[in-house]
Write an enzyme that holds these catalytic residues in place. Structure first.
Site, PDB file in Angstrom:
ATOM      1  N   ASN A 145       0.839  -1.192   0.000  1.00 34.97           N
ATOM      2  CA  ASN A 145       0.000   0.000   0.000  1.00 34.97           C
ATOM      3  C   ASN A 145       0.874   1.240   0.000  1.00 34.97           C
ATOM      4  O   ASN A 145       1.724   1.416   0.886  1.00 34.97           O
ATOM      5  CB  ASN A 145      -0.903   0.018   1.235  1.00 34.97           C
ATOM      6  CG  ASN A 145      -1.729   1.294   1.316  1.00 34.97           C
ATOM      7  OD1 ASN A 145      -2.692   1.463   0.581  1.00 34.97           O
ATOM      8  ND2 ASN A 145      -1.351   2.204   2.211  1.00 34.97           N
ATOM      9  N   GLU A 146       0.726   2.069  -1.019  1.00 34.13           N
ATOM     10  CA  GLU A 146       1.332   3.403  -1.104  1.00 34.13           C
ATOM     11  C   GLU A 146       2.840   3.406  -0.847  1.00 34.13           C
ATOM     12  O   GLU A 146       3.343   4.160  -0.012  1.00 34.13           O
ATOM     13  CB  GLU A 146       0.649   4.369  -0.135  1.00 34.13           C
ATOM     14  CG  GLU A 146      -0.775   4.691  -0.514  1.00 34.13           C
ATOM     15  CD  GLU A 146      -1.395   5.760   0.379  1.00 34.13           C
ATOM     16  OE1 GLU A 146      -0.659   6.413   1.141  1.00 34.13           O
ATOM     17  OE2 GLU A 146      -2.622   5.938   0.311  1.00 34.13           O
ATOM     18  N   ASN A 163      -5.440   5.081  -4.719  1.00 37.04           N
ATOM     19  CA  ASN A 163      -5.850   5.835  -3.538  1.00 37.04           C
ATOM     20  C   ASN A 163      -5.889   7.309  -3.906  1.00 37.04           C
ATOM     21  O   ASN A 163      -4.855   7.878  -4.283  1.00 37.04           O
ATOM     22  CB  ASN A 163      -4.869   5.621  -2.386  1.00 37.04           C
ATOM     23  CG  ASN A 163      -4.848   4.186  -1.885  1.00 37.04           C
ATOM     24  OD1 ASN A 163      -5.660   3.365  -2.290  1.00 37.04           O
ATOM     25  ND2 ASN A 163      -3.920   3.891  -0.988  1.00 37.04           N
ATOM     26  N   TYR A 219      -7.367  15.680   0.722  1.00 38.18           N
ATOM     27  CA  TYR A 219      -5.929  15.913   0.765  1.00 38.18           C
ATOM     28  C   TYR A 219      -5.424  16.712  -0.429  1.00 38.18           C
ATOM     29  O   TYR A 219      -4.322  17.255  -0.380  1.00 38.18           O
ATOM     30  CB  TYR A 219      -5.177  14.582   0.834  1.00 38.18           C
ATOM     31  CG  TYR A 219      -5.343  13.837   2.130  1.00 38.18           C
ATOM     32  CD1 TYR A 219      -5.080  14.462   3.344  1.00 38.18           C
ATOM     33  CD2 TYR A 219      -5.758  12.523   2.153  1.00 38.18           C
ATOM     34  CE1 TYR A 219      -5.235  13.786   4.546  1.00 38.18           C
ATOM     35  CE2 TYR A 219      -5.914  11.829   3.341  1.00 38.18           C
ATOM     36  CZ  TYR A 219      -5.655  12.466   4.538  1.00 38.18           C
ATOM     37  OH  TYR A 219      -5.814  11.798   5.716  1.00 38.18           O
ATOM     38  N   TRP A 246     -12.918   4.798   1.912  1.00 44.51           N
ATOM     39  CA  TRP A 246     -12.146   4.859   3.163  1.00 44.51           C
ATOM     40  C   TRP A 246     -12.919   5.751   4.129  1.00 44.51           C
ATOM     41  O   TRP A 246     -13.002   6.939   3.918  1.00 44.51           O
ATOM     42  CB  TRP A 246     -10.746   5.423   2.917  1.00 44.51           C
ATOM     43  CG  TRP A 246      -9.892   5.239   4.129  1.00 44.51           C
ATOM     44  CD1 TRP A 246      -9.781   6.086   5.193  1.00 44.51           C
ATOM     45  CD2 TRP A 246      -9.050   4.118   4.417  1.00 44.51           C
ATOM     46  NE1 TRP A 246      -8.928   5.565   6.128  1.00 44.51           N
ATOM     47  CE2 TRP A 246      -8.469   4.360   5.674  1.00 44.51           C
ATOM     48  CE3 TRP A 246      -8.741   2.936   3.749  1.00 44.51           C
ATOM     49  CZ2 TRP A 246      -7.578   3.468   6.271  1.00 44.51           C
ATOM     50  CZ3 TRP A 246      -7.865   2.059   4.341  1.00 44.51           C
ATOM     51  CH2 TRP A 246      -7.284   2.326   5.581  1.00 44.51           C
ATOM     52  N   LYS A 268     -12.374   9.227   9.253  1.00 45.38           N
ATOM     53  CA  LYS A 268     -12.993   9.082   7.931  1.00 45.38           C
ATOM     54  C   LYS A 268     -14.046   7.975   7.883  1.00 45.38           C
ATOM     55  O   LYS A 268     -14.621   7.708   6.830  1.00 45.38           O
ATOM     56  CB  LYS A 268     -11.922   8.800   6.868  1.00 45.38           C
ATOM     57  CG  LYS A 268     -10.918   9.925   6.668  1.00 45.38           C
ATOM     58  CD  LYS A 268     -10.003   9.625   5.499  1.00 45.38           C
ATOM     59  CE  LYS A 268      -8.875  10.627   5.408  1.00 45.38           C
ATOM     60  NZ  LYS A 268      -7.909  10.502   6.520  1.00 45.38           N
TER      61      LYS A 268
END
Length: 686
Positions: A416-417, A467, A473, A552, A573
């Site tokens: 992930n990321e 994502n 953001y 999310w 969130k």
């Protein structure tokens, strides 16, 4: 106290103590009788150590359930557990195993002062044979040193979630015949079920058993394999006599073809067969393991996600495994409650972020038809050392071998990321991708990524998830469509999914016509989260190459690094509050999109008192028409838009309390909702 596992608990470790036909495996929960000390304790592994001053705890147990959810520093270090284990003399000659479903993050196990083994990794199960270290007809001391410290050789190296500590999942005592189905292969069940070809006409199934012999001489046993339908009727069976050499674990495989199988069809029909492997010596059953068997076939391309040949867009959520004041030490009842929320929402899939979740969780998804994205804890960064790479491979083997039999799992996620600064992740992603395919050729690999961070790794897995958080953001509330258009090239020509999107929300903060808040600020109005999801979902619906979306996230969760919204240490969130008491407005927005259960819901219900009497009334419903009444006066009936949103833009409230009522009709039945709003001119404006 030791608790015997009864029929009806997870089939992953289902075991029987059958009488009259020989001694089978016994499986006992070691849940009570534990002593705990938070910190290091010299000589605590020794049987003579005095632990009278330690705390009495039950397992599952989390030692920083409270400080880990408050934000800022929390305890990351060693903790010790001790347990007195009585083994009857009648167990002499049998094999003794300890199986831990999860301990964070490393665990070193001692039996009567001798180290029995160590496990590195906070999310997978591990199993140790302790036969050589125990005394029969006497008490034995089990001592476990668990440590949730950050380590350079252990994933995850980072992440937006608290790393809770403790033996936070159940511990099992397994007692078996010297010849048994081995639980030692990365704590797998010892039985692997693979469906190499499935169609509406037939299913080819292989069932592989790991047969282990600890005797000093070869032993002959019969391996009997069968498949039962959901009613318990045997639909296929075979058996063979084998000789297992002394001290050897060998693989035995049986193949079956089922004609016109009853398919596992997601939420509509999560039909499960059961694969059963028995070891017999003469007329005695000496071991038995049951595993879930769901027959389904999946195709994913730029035209969509297909389950059993039919288009099946994935409407999913992300979820972590913690709960308020419990950390990761959640019960089976907690997990069922969480799955019930997801099912009520109408979701048909879930991304189990960002690590291996519990056996109970995957089993519940099998039984309810939720498709699962199963994930490795490779978050943000990878380590440069060979030890880190080896441990990441070990954690992937834990994930796959322990859970390969769950039909709900449709993909193995590698990371992930991944981002800078970090060791170059390409080498480890290639190794993990190859390992996943070698272990399981039936499922694709996937990863979730920010496309503009280290894009080369996005070419490695079979599938890609994006994502993106427009309106939170980065960018504006209208940027999800352009984001999807920009990211199309990264779908390997096979489409892609939105693996994360959303915004924070406090149920205590409200704003009419909300402006985009600062994500790291203390003001996270609930109304903004709902707007973000309304815009994001409209854009996702308009792009058919997006074969799935995972919002999310389902629940607020603990994140030690955060100090924002109304609560330090909280990622807010979630569509549901951390205590699971309040469904936020955005929950009902998605329920209107995905659920077939009729309802009507008035948004902004917690926005009271108010200062401005002029307001819009917005309602979510999956009914065709909704009527609004304010203080007993009807304001007419509205037809919803494509997102099932009903609006009355020009309503004037009176000073004091106002009664807001909504009425909807579907299928000849009436559904209502109501709330009270107070208009108070003295209330400070937002």
């Amino acid at each position: 106290m030791m608790k015997k596992i009864a029929r009806g608990l997870p089939v992953f470790l289902l075991a029987f103590c059958l009488t009259g036909i020989g001694a089978t495996r016994s499986d006992t929960l070691l849940d009570t009788g534990w002593r705990f000390y938070r910190g290091d304790a010299q000589d605590a592994a020794g049987p003579a150590f005095n632990d009278d001053g330690w705390s009495a705890v039950t397992v599952p147990h989390c030692w920083n359930a409270i400080d880990g959810e408050k934000g800022g520093d929390y305890y990351r270090g060693p903790g010790w557990y001790r347990h007195a284990l009585e083994l009857p003399a009648t167990d002499q000659g049998r094999r003794i195993f300890l199986r831990f479903e999860g301990a964070s993050q490393t665990a070193k196990v001692f039996v009567n002062g001798t180290e029995a083994g160590e496990h590195l990794g906070g999310f997978g199960a591990f199993c140790l044979e302790i036969t050589a270290f125990v005394k029969f007809g006497a008490s034995n001391v089990i001592a476990v040193c668990v440590d949730n410290s950050k380590r350079a050789d252990l994933a995850p190296l980072a992440g937006d979630f608290t790393i809770f500590g403790g033996i936070y999942r159940p511990v099992h005592l397994l007692v078996t015949d010297p010849v048994c189905l081995s639980p030692l292969d990365h704590a797998s069940p010892g039985v692997t079920v693979q469906t190499l070809h499935v169609s509406d006409e037939k299913a080819n199934v292989t069932i592989e058993a790991l047969v282990s012999n600890s005797n000093a001489a070869a032993d002959s046993v019969q391996v009997a394999t069968s498949i039962m339908d959901a009613t318990g009727q045997v639909v296929a069976r075979t058996s063979e006599e084998i000789s297992v050499p002394a001290g050897i674990t060998q693989r035995e495989m049986h193949a079956f073809t089922l004609l016109h199988p009853h398919l596992w069809n997601g939420r509509a029909d999560p039909y499960l067969y059961t694969a059963v492997v028995e070891l017999r010596r003469g007329d005695a059953v000496i071991d038995r393991i049951e595993q879930p068997l769901g027959l389904r076939y999946i195709r994913i391309d730029r035209t969509g996600f297909y389950l059993n040949g039919k288009l099946y867009p994935l409407h999913g959520v992300n979820t972590h495994q913690d709960a308020l004041d419990k950390g990761w030490a959640i019960s089976d009842a907690d997990q069922k409650r969480d799955l019930d929320f997801i099912l009520e929402l109408g979701a048909n899939s879930v991304r189990a972020a960002h690590y291996q979740h519990s056996e109970t969780f995957y089993r519940l998804c099998d039984e309810t038809g939720l498709l699962v994205w199963a994930e490795l804890p490779q978050v943000n960064f990878v380590g440069a050392s060979h030890a880190f790479e080896q441990n990441s491979c070990d954690q992937l083997l834990d994930l796959i071998r322990q859970n390969i039999n769950h039909p709900s799992i449709f993909t193995w996620s590698l990371s992930n990321e991944l981002r800078q600064p970090s060791a170059d992740p390409d080498f480890i992603l290639h190794d993990l991708n190859n390992l996943a395919h070698a272990e399981d050729p039936t499922r694709p690999t996937i990863q979730a990524a920010y496309i503009n961070i280290w894009p080369s790794v996005n070419e490695i897995p079979d599938l890609i998830g994006i994502n993106a958080y427009p309106g939170w953001y980065h960018g504006t509330i209208d940027d999800m469509g352009p984001e999807i258009d920009k990211d199309q090239a990264w779908g390997h020509g096979e489409g892609f999914c939105m693996s994360e999107y959303g915004a924070g929300a406090s149920i205590h903060q409200h704003e009419a016509n909300p402006k985009q808040p600062a994500p790291k600020g203390r003001w996270h109005p609930e109304e903004w989260q709902a707007l973000v999801h309304e815009h994001d979902w409209a854009a996702i619906r308009a792009h058919p190459m997006v074969w799935g979306s995972f919002l999310w996230c389902m629940f607020d969760f603990a994140s030690d690094s955060r100090n924002e919204g109304d609560t330090p240490g909280r990622n807010d969130k979630g569509l549901v509050t951390y205590d699971r008491k309040i469904r936020k407005d955005a929950f009902y927005f998605y329920k209107a999109q995905w659920s077939n259960d009729p309802f009507v819901y008035i948004t902004d219900r917690r926005f009271t008192p108010r200062t401005d009497p002029a307001t819009e009334v917005k309602i979510y419903s999956n009914c065709d028409r909704v009527e609004l009444a304010v203080n007993g006066v009807s304001h007419g009936m509205q037809k919803g838009d494509d997102e099932h949103i009903f609006r009355w833009p020009a309503i004037t409230l009176k000073p004091g309390e106002n009664r807001i009522e909504a009425t909807a009709t579907r299928g000849g039945k009436t559904f209502t909702d109501s709330c009270a709003w107070v208009v108070n001119a003295n209330t400070p404006k937002n």
